[in-house]
Design a protein around this motif. Structure first.
Motif, PDB file in Angstrom:
ATOM      1  N   LEU A 140       0.834  -1.211   0.000  1.00  0.00           N
ATOM      2  CA  LEU A 140       0.000   0.000   0.000  1.00  0.00           C
ATOM      3  C   LEU A 140       0.867   1.259   0.000  1.00  0.00           C
ATOM      4  O   LEU A 140       0.576   2.227  -0.719  1.00  0.00           O
ATOM      5  N   ALA A 141       1.923   1.267   0.816  1.00  0.00           N
ATOM      6  CA  ALA A 141       2.812   2.435   0.859  1.00  0.00           C
ATOM      7  C   ALA A 141       3.443   2.683  -0.505  1.00  0.00           C
ATOM      8  O   ALA A 141       3.504   3.830  -0.977  1.00  0.00           O
ATOM      9  N   LEU A 142       3.911   1.617  -1.137  1.00  0.00           N
ATOM     10  CA  LEU A 142       4.552   1.766  -2.447  1.00  0.00           C
ATOM     11  C   LEU A 142       3.544   2.170  -3.522  1.00  0.00           C
ATOM     12  O   LEU A 142       3.818   3.053  -4.346  1.00  0.00           O
ATOM     13  N   ALA A 143       2.379   1.539  -3.506  1.00  0.00           N
ATOM     14  CA  ALA A 143       1.365   1.867  -4.511  1.00  0.00           C
ATOM     15  C   ALA A 143       0.875   3.301  -4.360  1.00  0.00           C
ATOM     16  O   ALA A 143       0.544   3.965  -5.353  1.00  0.00           O
ATOM     17  N   ALA A 144       0.834   3.795  -3.120  1.00  0.00           N
ATOM     18  CA  ALA A 144       0.344   5.156  -2.874  1.00  0.00           C
ATOM     19  C   ALA A 144       1.266   6.222  -3.456  1.00  0.00           C
ATOM     20  O   ALA A 144       0.844   7.361  -3.664  1.00  0.00           O
ATOM     21  N   VAL A 145       2.526   5.879  -3.713  1.00  0.00           N
ATOM     22  CA  VAL A 145       3.450   6.832  -4.328  1.00  0.00           C
ATOM     23  C   VAL A 145       3.741   6.445  -5.779  1.00  0.00           C
ATOM     24  O   VAL A 145       4.740   6.869  -6.359  1.00  0.00           O
ATOM     25  N   ASP A 146       2.844   5.625  -6.341  1.00  0.00           N
ATOM     26  CA  ASP A 146       2.910   5.254  -7.762  1.00  0.00           C
ATOM     27  C   ASP A 146       4.175   4.488  -8.118  1.00  0.00           C
ATOM     28  O   ASP A 146       4.771   4.704  -9.187  1.00  0.00           O
ATOM     29  N   ALA A 147       4.574   3.592  -7.233  1.00  0.00           N
ATOM     30  CA  ALA A 147       5.643   2.658  -7.595  1.00  0.00           C
ATOM     31  C   ALA A 147       5.120   1.696  -8.662  1.00  0.00           C
ATOM     32  O   ALA A 147       3.917   1.463  -8.783  1.00  0.00           O
ATOM     33  N   ASP A 148       6.033   1.157  -9.442  1.00  0.00           N
ATOM     34  CA  ASP A 148       5.661   0.251 -10.524  1.00  0.00           C
ATOM     35  C   ASP A 148       4.876  -0.943  -9.992  1.00  0.00           C
ATOM     36  O   ASP A 148       5.329  -1.625  -9.068  1.00  0.00           O
ATOM     37  N   ARG A 149       3.707  -1.187 -10.562  1.00  0.00           N
ATOM     38  CA  ARG A 149       2.800  -2.230 -10.055  1.00  0.00           C
ATOM     39  C   ARG A 149       3.453  -3.611 -10.072  1.00  0.00           C
ATOM     40  O   ARG A 149       3.387  -4.339  -9.086  1.00  0.00           O
ATOM     41  N   GLU A 150       4.077  -3.969 -11.178  1.00  0.00           N
ATOM     42  CA  GLU A 150       4.680  -5.303 -11.264  1.00  0.00           C
ATOM     43  C   GLU A 150       5.863  -5.452 -10.314  1.00  0.00           C
ATOM     44  O   GLU A 150       6.118  -6.544  -9.803  1.00  0.00           O
ATOM     45  N   ALA A 151       6.566  -4.359 -10.041  1.00  0.00           N
ATOM     46  CA  ALA A 151       7.674  -4.422  -9.084  1.00  0.00           C
ATOM     47  C   ALA A 151       7.162  -4.600  -7.657  1.00  0.00           C
ATOM     48  O   ALA A 151       7.775  -5.313  -6.855  1.00  0.00           O
ATOM     49  N   ILE A 152       6.044  -3.963  -7.331  1.00  0.00           N
ATOM     50  CA  ILE A 152       5.420  -4.171  -6.021  1.00  0.00           C
ATOM     51  C   ILE A 152       5.039  -5.635  -5.857  1.00  0.00           C
ATOM     52  O   ILE A 152       5.275  -6.257  -4.814  1.00  0.00           O
ATOM     53  N   ILE A 153       4.427  -6.188  -6.892  1.00  0.00           N
ATOM     54  CA  ILE A 153       3.991  -7.585  -6.857  1.00  0.00           C
ATOM     55  C   ILE A 153       5.197  -8.518  -6.735  1.00  0.00           C
ATOM     56  O   ILE A 153       5.188  -9.482  -5.960  1.00  0.00           O
ATOM     57  N   ALA A 154       6.267  -8.209  -7.466  1.00  0.00           N
ATOM     58  CA  ALA A 154       7.469  -9.049  -7.406  1.00  0.00           C
ATOM     59  C   ALA A 154       8.104  -9.009  -6.024  1.00  0.00           C
ATOM     60  O   ALA A 154       8.596 -10.035  -5.523  1.00  0.00           O
ATOM     61  N   ASP A 155       8.082  -7.838  -5.384  1.00  0.00           N
ATOM     62  CA  ASP A 155       8.633  -7.724  -4.032  1.00  0.00           C
ATOM     63  C   ASP A 155       7.831  -8.596  -3.069  1.00  0.00           C
ATOM     64  O   ASP A 155       8.408  -9.329  -2.251  1.00  0.00           O
ATOM     65  N   TYR A 156       6.520  -8.545  -3.160  1.00  0.00           N
ATOM     66  CA  TYR A 156       5.673  -9.413  -2.322  1.00  0.00           C
ATOM     67  C   TYR A 156       5.972 -10.885  -2.590  1.00  0.00           C
ATOM     68  O   TYR A 156       6.160 -11.677  -1.649  1.00  0.00           O
ATOM     69  N   ALA A 157       6.022 -11.262  -3.857  1.00  0.00           N
ATOM     70  CA  ALA A 157       6.185 -12.677  -4.214  1.00  0.00           C
ATOM     71  C   ALA A 157       7.541 -13.232  -3.788  1.00  0.00           C
ATOM     72  O   ALA A 157       7.688 -14.443  -3.572  1.00  0.00           O
ATOM     73  N   LEU A 158       8.530 -12.356  -3.629  1.00  0.00           N
ATOM     74  CA  LEU A 158       9.877 -12.811  -3.261  1.00  0.00           C
ATOM     75  C   LEU A 158       9.919 -13.483  -1.891  1.00  0.00           C
ATOM     76  O   LEU A 158      10.768 -14.334  -1.631  1.00  0.00           O
ATOM     77  N   THR A 159       8.991 -13.113  -1.010  1.00  0.00           N
ATOM     78  CA  THR A 159       9.035 -13.622   0.363  1.00  0.00           C
ATOM     79  C   THR A 159       9.094 -15.141   0.430  1.00  0.00           C
ATOM     80  O   THR A 159       9.859 -15.708   1.210  1.00  0.00           O
ATOM     81  N   GLU A 160       8.288 -15.813  -0.377  1.00  0.00           N
ATOM     82  CA  GLU A 160       8.207 -17.274  -0.285  1.00  0.00           C
ATOM     83  C   GLU A 160       9.585 -17.920  -0.403  1.00  0.00           C
ATOM     84  O   GLU A 160       9.895 -18.881   0.315  1.00  0.00           O
ATOM     85  N   SER A 161      10.432 -17.385  -1.285  1.00  0.00           N
ATOM     86  CA  SER A 161      11.768 -17.955  -1.475  1.00  0.00           C
ATOM     87  C   SER A 161      12.739 -17.554  -0.368  1.00  0.00           C
ATOM     88  O   SER A 161      13.823 -18.135  -0.253  1.00  0.00           O
ATOM     89  N   GLN A 162      12.360 -16.563   0.447  1.00  0.00           N
ATOM     90  CA  GLN A 162      13.244 -16.087   1.506  1.00  0.00           C
ATOM     91  C   GLN A 162      12.992 -16.761   2.852  1.00  0.00           C
ATOM     92  O   GLN A 162      13.758 -16.574   3.785  1.00  0.00           O
ATOM     93  N   LEU A 163      11.914 -17.522   2.962  1.00  0.00           N
ATOM     94  CA  LEU A 163      11.614 -18.192   4.223  1.00  0.00           C
ATOM     95  C   LEU A 163      12.479 -19.446   4.353  1.00  0.00           C
ATOM     96  O   LEU A 163      12.651 -20.182   3.376  1.00  0.00           O
ATOM     97  N   PRO A 164      13.015 -19.713   5.521  1.00  0.00           N
ATOM     98  CA  PRO A 164      13.864 -20.894   5.691  1.00  0.00           C
ATOM     99  C   PRO A 164      13.136 -22.170   5.291  1.00  0.00           C
ATOM    100  O   PRO A 164      12.022 -22.431   5.761  1.00  0.00           O
TER     101      PRO A 164
END
Length: 239
Positions: A140-164
């Motif tokens: 929400l913070a990133l989208a509110a300042v018009d960050a790139d939509r696909e980059a926001i989504i990619a940042d969210y999706a990255l979490t799964e690979s970062q969990l032990p």
């Protein structure tokens, strides 16, 4: 975005570098992670040196079970879930429904978290694994300042690979044993599919016009949104 190595803490990253309207997200101002209770002395020291304000989105039960002791940064506790974490597993809530629940029930707390980001201090937002509550807040913070939509989504999706991996396998096995008929519990605990964040941001646009519109509806002022943009967006250089 940059994945950071902080001893004892999983899923730590700086969202700086994501493209945004008029420039890009500034490095070193917004970090996200899982819980900090496992930080080694070296990890805690690294966070103390880098971070000015910690926003902990966990509830009291989670904090009591895994307390955080990072000396230096101010810490604000903003439990986003109105129900207990356990209740969502018992109800077999899907990620889509969980995130919609956050938007509908926790708007004022989401705004409060994003107000802290807007102050300009280096802010670390975290929950237990840094996936759902953290993911929605940062998106929400990133989208509110018009960050790139696909980059926001990619940042969210990255979490799964970062969990032990061992933790993910252990939790998945436990949840299947505890909730053998459940459909969503493993995804709820361990997954961050891009389609879920894409759908959430589309829902925000449909119902509130934009992420900024959602934040305004829940009490954020135009001046605070301007401050958020000034904090997060590094203007493109001219010439």
């Amino acid at each position: 975005m940059t994945v950071l190595d902080v001893e004892g803490v999983a899923n730590v990253r700086d969202v700086g570098g994501i493209p945004a309207a008029g420039g890009r997200i500034r490095a070193g101002v917004l970090l996200r992670s899982g819980q900090l209770s496992g930080a080694t002395p070296a990890g805690a020291s690294a966070l103390s040196e880098r971070v000015s304000h910690i926003v902990d989105l966990r509830d009291g039960e989670e904090i009591a079970a895994e307390p955080t002791e990072i000396v230096g940064p101010a810490t604000t506790h903003l439990p986003l879930f109105l129900g207990s974490v356990r209740s969502f597993f018992e109800a077999d809530t899907s990620l889509d429904d969980l995130y919609l629940h956050l938007l509908e029930e926790s708007g004022e707390r989401l705004v409060e978290a994003i107000r802290i980001i807007a102050t300009g201090e280096t802010t670390l937002v975290h929950c237990t694994v840094g996936k759902d509550r953290t993911g929605v807040t940062v998106a929400l913070a990133l989208a509110a300042v018009d960050a790139d939509r696909e980059a926001i989504i990619a940042d969210y999706a990255l979490t799964e690979s970062q969990l032990p991996r061992e933790r993910t396998q252990r939790i998945a096995a436990y949840l299947r044993a505890q909730h053998p008929e459940a459909v969503h519990v493993v995804a709820l605990a361990t997954q961050s599919p891009a389609r879920v964040m894409r759908a959430l941001l589309e829902k925000v646009d449909e119902r509130w016009g934009s992420a900024a519109g959602y934040l305004r509806t829940n009490g954020m002022t135009h001046a605070e949104l301007d401050s958020l943009r000034a904090t997060l967006v590094e203007p493109a250089t001219q010439g």
